[in-house]
Design an enzyme around this catalytic site. Structure first.
Site, PDB file in Angstrom:
ATOM      1  N   GLU A   1      -1.364  -5.275   8.616  1.00  0.00           N
ATOM      2  CA  GLU A   1      -0.601  -4.916   9.871  1.00  0.00           C
ATOM      3  C   GLU A   1      -0.937  -5.103  11.289  1.00  0.00           C
ATOM      4  OE1 GLU A   1       0.437  -0.833   8.929  1.00  0.00           O
ATOM      5  OE2 GLU A   1       1.079  -1.141   6.880  1.00  0.00           O
TER       6      GLU A   1
ATOM      7  N   GLU B   1       9.117  -4.278  10.489  1.00  0.00           N
ATOM      8  CA  GLU B   1       9.946  -3.237   9.879  1.00  0.00           C
ATOM      9  C   GLU B   1       9.961  -1.977  11.160  1.00  0.00           C
ATOM     10  OE1 GLU B   1       7.171  -1.067   7.164  1.00  0.00           O
ATOM     11  OE2 GLU B   1       8.241   0.744   7.081  1.00  0.00           O
TER      12      GLU B   1
ATOM     13  N   LYS C   1      -1.278  -9.231   2.894  1.00  0.00           N
ATOM     14  CA  LYS C   1      -0.553  -8.844   4.129  1.00  0.00           C
ATOM     15  C   LYS C   1      -1.345  -7.869   4.925  1.00  0.00           C
ATOM     16  CE  LYS C   1       3.041  -5.773   3.661  1.00  0.00           C
ATOM     17  NZ  LYS C   1       2.372  -4.747   4.945  1.00  0.00           N
TER      18      LYS C   1
ATOM     19  N   ASP D   1       0.929  -1.274  -0.043  1.00  0.00           N
ATOM     20  CA  ASP D   1      -0.190   0.013  -0.022  1.00  0.00           C
ATOM     21  C   ASP D   1       0.602   1.253  -0.120  1.00  0.00           C
ATOM     22  OD1 ASP D   1       0.707   0.033   2.646  1.00  0.00           O
ATOM     23  OD2 ASP D   1      -1.024   0.189   3.422  1.00  0.00           O
ATOM     24  N   SER D   2       2.350   1.005  -0.023  1.00  0.00           N
ATOM     25  CA  SER D   2       3.168   2.256  -0.419  1.00  0.00           C
ATOM     26  C   SER D   2       3.042   2.775  -1.693  1.00  0.00           C
ATOM     27  CB  SER D   2       4.581   1.804  -0.340  1.00  0.00           C
ATOM     28  OG  SER D   2       4.842   0.500  -0.799  1.00  0.00           O
TER      29      SER D   2
ATOM     30  N   ASP E   1      -1.578  -6.300  -0.552  1.00  0.00           N
ATOM     31  CA  ASP E   1      -1.339  -5.479   0.809  1.00  0.00           C
ATOM     32  C   ASP E   1      -2.665  -5.192   1.127  1.00  0.00           C
ATOM     33  OD1 ASP E   1      -0.012  -4.893   3.134  1.00  0.00           O
ATOM     34  OD2 ASP E   1       1.214  -3.040   2.198  1.00  0.00           O
TER      35      ASP E   1
HETATM   36  O1  KIV Z   1       3.581  -1.232   1.845  1.00  0.00           O
HETATM   37  C1  KIV Z   1       4.623  -1.638   1.597  1.00  0.00           C
HETATM   38  O2  KIV Z   1       5.514  -1.061   0.668  1.00  0.00           O
HETATM   39  C2  KIV Z   1       5.180  -2.336   2.675  1.00  0.00           C
HETATM   40  C3  KIV Z   1       6.507  -2.668   2.941  1.00  0.00           C
HETATM   41  C4  KIV Z   1       7.323  -1.570   3.088  1.00  0.00           C
HETATM   42  C5  KIV Z   1       6.779  -3.906   3.798  1.00  0.00           C
HETATM   43  O3  KIV Z   1       4.346  -2.481   3.512  1.00  0.00           O
END
Ligand code: KIV
Length: 266
Positions: free
Chosen positions: A116, A184, A114, A45-46, A84
């Site tokens: 968090e 992280e 994924k 989600d970056s 994500d």
């Molecule tokens: O969203 C992302 O890019 C991430 C990574 C930094 C692990 O969660």
């Protein structure tokens, strides 16, 4: 390269073979990473920050994530694609979390999702998604979706109590059924302790060399952000500068008439 599977990743940990993971948000990048033999492509989600121009990851939607996950899957042959889950797509109820996780697999084409956090609520949600038959990667430490609670992008687990909470949370997530865990922004001793405690692989970002694998945001690695990278990033190229130079050369040559020459003309 042979197809990367979840059992293979577990075997890599057992064999002390380091796992490589990078973010990807589009088809050509996915092809490049897949052909380079990167084990896991994370549609992070970056995306919101490095591609869509949001100030943080909180505004990212399911539709945006699915759009990019589909593109990444079209460019991937062997790597394991992880989608994500964006903020608030899994936080409200187990039903909604399972439904949205399922969309990453059914519509996006990802192999896993994924999410968090390692508080009790997140552990229960993780277990519910795993029990529904979907592979889950956890993510603890500096978790960007908790930016307001953390007071910014801050290293976590610096005192003993915080460090112990991360070790306990990691263990509870493993018990809930995750197949891998992103660590992280935490001191390397804490990440090493977690890695030694778990039987599933850990993937570090800003968490030192003791993890079973490493992940970076592809834009950071390639120097595509035009900004000074954080301390934990090794910038392997400066594509922002290379692109600026190429675009500047195009403009100058069009203006001067140096492009197109006969060579580029029918
Ligand atoms: O969203 C992302 O890019 C991430 C990574 C930094 C692990 O969660």
């Amino acid at each position: 390269m042979a197809k990367v599977t979840i059992p293979k990743l577990k075997q890599m940990k057992a064999d002390a073979e380091k796992i490589t993971m990078l973010t990807a948000y589009d088809y050509p990048t996915a092809m490049l990473l897949d052909q380079a033999g990167i084990d896991i492509l994370l549609v992070g989600d970056s995306l919101g920050m490095v591609v869509l121009g949001y100030p943080n990851t909180l505004p990212v939607t399911m539709e945006e994530m699915l759009h990019h996950t589909k593109a990444v899957c079209r460019g991937t042959k062997d790597a394991l694609v992880v989608g994500d889950m964006p903020f608030m797509s899994y936080n409200i109820s187990h039903t909604e979390a399972i439904k949205n996780a399922g969309r990453f697999i059914k519509e996006g084409g990802a192999a896993a999702v994924k999410l968090e956090g390692c508080g009790q609520h997140m552990i229960d949600i993780t277990r519910a998604i795993v029990d529904a038959g979907i592979a889950v990667m956890g993510h603890i430490g500096l978790t960007p979706q908790f930016i307001h609670q953390m007071g910014g992008f801050r290293v976590q687990g610096k005192d003993q109590d915080q460090a112990q909470a991360l070790v306990d949370g990691a263990k509870r997530l493993e018990d809930a059924g995750i197949f891998s865990l992103v660590l992280e922004g935490m001191p390397d001793e804490v990440a090493s302790r977690i890695t030694a405690t778990l039987s599933i692989p850990t993937i570090g970002i800003g968490a030192g060399a003791g993890c079973d694998g490493q992940v970076l945001v592809i834009h950071d690695l390639l120097g595509l952000t035009g900004q000074r990278p954080p301390k934990f990033v090794k910038q392997y190229a400066n594509l922002f500068k290379d692109m600026q130079e190429a675009i500047g050369a195009f403009k100058r040559e069009v203006q001067s008439g140096a492009f197109p020459t006969k060579e580029y003309t029918y």
